[in-house]
Design an enzyme around this catalytic site. Structure first.
Site, short mmCIF file in Angstrom:
data_model
loop_
_atom_site.label_atom_id
_atom_site.label_comp_id
_atom_site.label_asym_id
_atom_site.label_seq_id
_atom_site.Cartn_x
_atom_site.Cartn_y
_atom_site.Cartn_z
N GLU A 90 0.83 -1.23 0.00
CA GLU A 90 0.00 0.00 0.00
C GLU A 90 0.86 1.27 0.00
O GLU A 90 0.67 2.15 0.84
CB GLU A 90 -0.97 -0.01 1.19
N GLU A 94 -5.45 -8.54 -0.32
CA GLU A 94 -6.17 -8.23 0.93
C GLU A 94 -7.63 -8.04 0.58
O GLU A 94 -7.96 -7.15 -0.23
CB GLU A 94 -5.64 -6.96 1.62
#
Ligand code: AHR
Length: 512
Positions: free
Chosen positions: A172, A291
């Site tokens: 991320e 995720e």
């Protein structure tokens, strides 16, 4: 209420990649400490791994587990977690405001992964660190011996290389919450150089580049485009992350969220293909949905956790029946996109937004979301069939028309079986499902597994399992549903209870 699907042997989406049935363990809260690893627990083995937890992980048949983060990885020095345990430093983890003891690290995780028969997806730190530490970790894990880092691994008791094949280039990196966030150009550059030296160290590895942290990230689209401009020739997959919440208590809207996941996948696949066209490349970048889950129940509790404690109970969502339906719809969405999504990780696996929960020194148990994941992992490997749905819709403010039926089917050549996964999104009425199944010869109804509970907020605990599947076996399923041969096809008729997750299993008939 009625719904219809049509399945034909000649019309498929593609084969599932084994790594679609993955999960995630981060150094976060009680995922590692008090989760998979609790020395002194009555169920702990000689390495401190909890056998009760390991057995539940094996029930899920998890194919790959991402480690060690997550946000944690962007501040992690992997060297802190190897070698003599008593000499490992205690550090501040700035991602989750906790203390990291480093008593558990890379080698312990790899040993645990072996114990539960899963592969490892290793993430490298591209936040505070870069190409050098990343290539050293590849050398430590994968180089046979005779060099500084591979000799160090051997001196730590691991003479054979670990052979980790799948690596994440950071986590991320677009998010302001990330330790040392980077712009798309900065990330593209550092990840390209890391990718080069990691693959030069071990050419057999595959690499996942960071896509956007979520679909509605303001930089979504431009982030992917810039990152792929840099990394197209070096990365093999691009990542996607998504979490859903029902904070407004709008259950029909919540159940519709998987439509957003589908749109996200299709948009990212389009961006990858545009990059391919611009580069006039023969290589296709596939997707790693590394995720995905429901996450919101624990948000308030997390604000009250004392800072700088070790392994506090962070992100301990208690999942209910409607969460299991959303997870079921998300699993169906992953299967429907199996031609592009090759890797997927339910985030996470134990205690932290997880299908498995534990008590310190006590029990381990299955949350509601355990069941749809287990069903898809156990019965969803094979050829995903095209599954056009004709069903009534309801209208959601955000997604427009939402079919009451979410469904997909998987054909397994080895055991000649078809499994239909279906969610009835209708909260009031049962759904009469009709399926026309052609090209497989005679099939027989073998099983109908149903997860439902009239109370959509019902959840499981260490004391009680309120949400668990009921299984109609071969003789009872034939009273419940009908499967008959007509004009060369098989016609199935079966009832899906209101607000239910269903697994309908058909096997090759004896008369075929
Ligand atoms: O899974 C929990 C967190 O969610 C991960 O650490 C991060 O990557 C994401 O924002």
């Amino acid at each position: 209420m009625n719904a219809r699907i049509t399945l034909h042997k000649d019309f498929s989406i593609g084969e599932t990649d084994n790594r679609l049935f993955g999960s995630f363990i981060e150094h976060l809260g009680r995922a590692v400490y008090g989760g998979i690893w609790e020395p002194g627990h009555p169920e702990a083995d000689d390495n401190g791994f909890r056998n009760d937890v390991a057995n539940l992980v094996k029930e899920l048949d998890v194919s790959v587990v991402r480690y060690p983060g997550g946000n944690f990885v962007s501040g992690y020095n992997w060297e802190d977690g190897v070698g003599t345990v008593t000499q490992r430093p205690v550090r501040l983890d700035l991602a989750w405001n906790t203390k990291e003891s480093n008593r558990f690290g890379t080698n312990e995780f790899i040993q645990w992964a072996k114990k539960v028969n899963t592969d490892v997806m290793m993430a490298v730190n591209l936040g505070t660190r870069g190409a050098d530490e990343a290539r050293n970790l590849v050398e430590y894990c994968n180089f046979p011996g005779g060099t500084y880092w591979s000799n160090l691994r051997q001196s730590h008791g691991f003479s054979d290389p670990h052979g980790i094949k799948l690596w994440c280039l950071g986590n991320e990196m677009d998010g302001p919450w990330q330790i040392c966030r980077r712009t798309a150009d900065e990330y593209g550059r550092v990840a390209t150089e890391a990718a080069k030296v990691m693959k030069w160290t071990d050419p057999s590895i595959e690499l996942v580049a960071c896509g956007s942290s979520f679909f509605k990230m303001p930089s979504f689209g431009s982030w992917e485009t810039t990152v792929l401009d840099h990394l197209y020739d070096h990365a093999d997959y691009l990542s996607l992350h998504i979490y859903f919440a029902n904070k407004e208590n709008d259950t029909p809207g919540f159940l519709a969220r998987s439509l957003e996941m589908d749109r996200f996948i299709k948009t990212v696949a389009g961006i990858c293909d545009l990059a391919k066209a611009k580069k006039n490349s023969n290589k296709t970048i596939n997707l790693s949905f590394d995720e995905w889950n429901v996450w919101y129940h624990s948000n308030d509790a997390d604000t009250k956790i004392e800072k700088w404690t070790e392994a506090p109970p962070l992100l301990e969502d208690v999942y209910n029946m409607e969460d299991a339906l959303v997870v079921g719809c998300m699993l169906i969405t992953l299967l429907k996109n199996a031609d592009r999504v090759k890797i997927a990780c339910l985030a996470q696996l134990v205690n932290v937004i997880a299908p498995i929960m534990t008590e310190k020194g006590g029990k381990a148990w299955r949350q509601t979301i355990f069941y749809p994941f287990m069903d898809v992992s156990c019965f969803g490997r094979g050829t995903v069939l095209r599954c056009p749905v004709i069903a009534d819709n309801y209208v959601s403010a955000e997604y427009g028309d939402v079919p009451y039926l979410e469904a997909v089917a998987v054909y397994n050549k080895e055991n000649n079986s078809i499994t239909i996964f279906a969610v009835n999104r209708n909260l009031e009425d049962g759904l009469n499902l009709n399926a026309e199944i052609a090209g497989f010869g005679n099939m027989e109804l073998a099983e109908h597994r149903i997860l439902c509970n009239k109370d959509l907020k019902a959840h499981n605990s260490a004391l009680e399992e309120k949400v668990k599947p009921s299984v109609l076996n071969t003789s009872s399923v034939r009273q419940d549903g009908k499967l008959e041969s007509r004009a060369g096809s098989m016609l199935l008729e079966i009832n899906l209870p209101p607000a239910s997750w269903n697994v309908i299993r058909l096997k090759k008939g004896v008369t075929a």
